[in-house]
Write a protein that holds these residues in place. Structure first.
Motif, PDB file in Angstrom:
ATOM      1  N   LEU A 107      -9.106  -7.796   2.832  1.00  0.00           N
ATOM      2  CA  LEU A 107     -10.034  -6.495   3.141  1.00  0.00           C
ATOM      3  C   LEU A 107      -9.583  -5.339   3.546  1.00  0.00           C
ATOM      4  O   LEU A 107      -9.275  -4.271   2.860  1.00  0.00           O
ATOM      5  CB  LEU A 107     -11.332  -6.778   3.856  1.00  0.00           C
ATOM      6  N   CYS A 108      -8.429  -5.561   4.422  1.00  0.00           N
ATOM      7  CA  CYS A 108      -7.438  -4.426   5.018  1.00  0.00           C
ATOM      8  C   CYS A 108      -6.764  -4.027   4.056  1.00  0.00           C
ATOM      9  O   CYS A 108      -6.201  -3.073   3.833  1.00  0.00           O
ATOM     10  CB  CYS A 108      -6.871  -4.811   6.147  1.00  0.00           C
ATOM     11  N   LEU A 109      -6.229  -4.841   3.343  1.00  0.00           N
ATOM     12  CA  LEU A 109      -5.085  -4.765   2.161  1.00  0.00           C
ATOM     13  C   LEU A 109      -5.851  -3.574   1.021  1.00  0.00           C
ATOM     14  O   LEU A 109      -5.152  -2.766   0.739  1.00  0.00           O
ATOM     15  CB  LEU A 109      -4.678  -5.864   1.403  1.00  0.00           C
ATOM     16  N   VAL A 110      -7.185  -3.982   0.576  1.00  0.00           N
ATOM     17  CA  VAL A 110      -7.642  -3.094  -0.279  1.00  0.00           C
ATOM     18  C   VAL A 110      -8.151  -1.964   0.246  1.00  0.00           C
ATOM     19  O   VAL A 110      -7.892  -0.960  -0.322  1.00  0.00           O
ATOM     20  CB  VAL A 110      -8.755  -3.577  -0.754  1.00  0.00           C
ATOM     21  N   LEU A 111      -8.597  -1.773   1.423  1.00  0.00           N
ATOM     22  CA  LEU A 111      -9.039  -0.658   2.310  1.00  0.00           C
ATOM     23  C   LEU A 111      -7.930   0.474   2.429  1.00  0.00           C
ATOM     24  O   LEU A 111      -8.074   1.477   2.722  1.00  0.00           O
ATOM     25  CB  LEU A 111     -10.139  -1.090   3.435  1.00  0.00           C
ATOM     26  N   THR A 112      -6.714  -0.107   2.835  1.00  0.00           N
ATOM     27  CA  THR A 112      -5.557   0.848   3.080  1.00  0.00           C
ATOM     28  C   THR A 112      -5.278   1.433   1.654  1.00  0.00           C
ATOM     29  O   THR A 112      -4.914   2.794   1.831  1.00  0.00           O
ATOM     30  CB  THR A 112      -4.339  -0.065   3.335  1.00  0.00           C
ATOM     31  N   LEU A 113      -4.943   0.897   0.793  1.00  0.00           N
ATOM     32  CA  LEU A 113      -4.986   1.551  -0.553  1.00  0.00           C
ATOM     33  C   LEU A 113      -5.943   2.439  -0.815  1.00  0.00           C
ATOM     34  O   LEU A 113      -5.880   3.633  -1.072  1.00  0.00           O
ATOM     35  CB  LEU A 113      -4.713   0.646  -1.661  1.00  0.00           C
ATOM     36  N   CYS A 114      -7.157   2.049  -0.715  1.00  0.00           N
ATOM     37  CA  CYS A 114      -8.494   3.273  -0.917  1.00  0.00           C
ATOM     38  C   CYS A 114      -8.537   4.229  -0.045  1.00  0.00           C
ATOM     39  O   CYS A 114      -8.647   5.504  -0.662  1.00  0.00           O
ATOM     40  CB  CYS A 114      -9.854   2.415  -0.553  1.00  0.00           C
ATOM     41  N   ALA A 115      -8.090   4.094   1.123  1.00  0.00           N
ATOM     42  CA  ALA A 115      -7.963   5.133   2.212  1.00  0.00           C
ATOM     43  C   ALA A 115      -6.828   6.140   1.768  1.00  0.00           C
ATOM     44  O   ALA A 115      -7.155   7.384   1.808  1.00  0.00           O
ATOM     45  CB  ALA A 115      -7.821   4.755   3.634  1.00  0.00           C
ATOM     46  N   ALA A 116      -5.882   5.606   1.219  1.00  0.00           N
ATOM     47  CA  ALA A 116      -4.625   6.290   0.824  1.00  0.00           C
ATOM     48  C   ALA A 116      -4.692   7.202  -0.465  1.00  0.00           C
ATOM     49  O   ALA A 116      -4.624   8.311  -0.654  1.00  0.00           O
ATOM     50  CB  ALA A 116      -3.467   5.737   0.875  1.00  0.00           C
ATOM     51  N   PHE A 117      -5.254   6.641  -1.276  1.00  0.00           N
ATOM     52  CA  PHE A 117      -5.543   7.038  -2.768  1.00  0.00           C
ATOM     53  C   PHE A 117      -6.951   7.832  -3.102  1.00  0.00           C
ATOM     54  O   PHE A 117      -7.032   8.634  -3.732  1.00  0.00           O
ATOM     55  CB  PHE A 117      -5.126   6.241  -3.635  1.00  0.00           C
ATOM     56  N   TRP A 118      -7.745   6.924  -2.779  1.00  0.00           N
ATOM     57  CA  TRP A 118      -9.224   7.395  -3.253  1.00  0.00           C
ATOM     58  C   TRP A 118      -9.768   8.056  -2.430  1.00  0.00           C
ATOM     59  O   TRP A 118     -10.380   9.329  -2.749  1.00  0.00           O
ATOM     60  CB  TRP A 118     -10.081   6.129  -3.496  1.00  0.00           C
ATOM     61  N   TRP A 119      -9.794   7.726  -0.996  1.00  0.00           N
ATOM     62  CA  TRP A 119     -10.698   8.599  -0.038  1.00  0.00           C
ATOM     63  C   TRP A 119      -9.721   9.854   0.528  1.00  0.00           C
ATOM     64  O   TRP A 119     -10.188  10.816   1.159  1.00  0.00           O
ATOM     65  CB  TRP A 119     -11.172   7.826   0.951  1.00  0.00           C
ATOM     66  N   ARG A 120      -8.309   9.699   0.366  1.00  0.00           N
ATOM     67  CA  ARG A 120      -7.342  10.560   0.859  1.00  0.00           C
ATOM     68  C   ARG A 120      -7.579  10.940   2.453  1.00  0.00           C
ATOM     69  O   ARG A 120      -7.481  12.057   2.898  1.00  0.00           O
ATOM     70  CB  ARG A 120      -7.416  11.894  -0.023  1.00  0.00           C
ATOM     71  N   LYS A 121      -7.836   9.775   3.213  1.00  0.00           N
ATOM     72  CA  LYS A 121      -7.904   9.941   4.684  1.00  0.00           C
ATOM     73  C   LYS A 121      -6.588   9.267   5.313  1.00  0.00           C
ATOM     74  O   LYS A 121      -6.721   8.165   5.288  1.00  0.00           O
ATOM     75  CB  LYS A 121      -9.026   9.165   5.169  1.00  0.00           C
TER      76      LYS A 121
END
Length: 160
Positions: A107-121
């Motif tokens: 989950l953290c692997l996926v959320l890391t990429l989501c936070a960096a690219f999709w959410w931009r946080k």
């Protein structure tokens, strides 16, 4: 040495595997080939993680850090597939003793990429990278007998 090979390949002497299980098990590779690819994949994972950490300090480097750090963890995690085979690796990952650590780690692997690219946080990406590291560490020490107990006792004694 033969006993080590049997343990890492997950085979008992009198156990027969079907063709699909043999392909997924990865045991068709010789032991030395599997060890070589384990080392290559694991070293590549460490190199990606170190490269990602170095890229963190460049302008716009957070995205590169998130990608390289996550790819490094995926490579290091999948390196063990060469030792025991992907099917046995997946079975061991979701054993009751390490299922929670595995789920949190993935989950953290996926959320890391989501936070960096999709959410931009950026801050969230860093937090997920830290959680990724902690989850990967907790997952890794689950393979060492009594290591989790020792780590928990060490932290409780430090906090008391």
């Amino acid at each position: 040495m033969d006993k080590l090979r049997r343990v890492l390949s997950g085979r008992e002497e009198n156990e027969e595997l079907g063709l699909t299980a043999q392909v997924l098990d990865g045991s068709s590779l010789s032991f030395s080939t599997r060890v070589k690819w384990f080392v290559i994949c694991f070293a590549g994972g460490i190199l990606c993680s170190i490269l990602g950490s170095a890229l963190l300090f460049l302008p716009g480097g957070l995205k590169l850090f998130a990608v390289f750090y996550t790819l490094g963890n995926i490579a290091a995690l999948s390196s063990t597939c060469f030792l025991m085979g992907p099917l046995k690796q997946l079975k061991r990952m979701f054993e009751p003793t390490r299922a929670i650590a595995t789920i949190v780690m993935l989950l953290c692997l996926v959320l890391t990429l989501c936070a960096a690219f999709w959410w931009r946080k950026n801050g969230l990406a860093i937090i997920f990278c830290i959680l990724q590291f902690l989850a990967m560490t907790w997952y890794s020490i689950s393979y060492i007998p009594f290591a989790r107990d020792a780590v928990m006792k060490c932290f409780t004694s430090c906090l008391n």
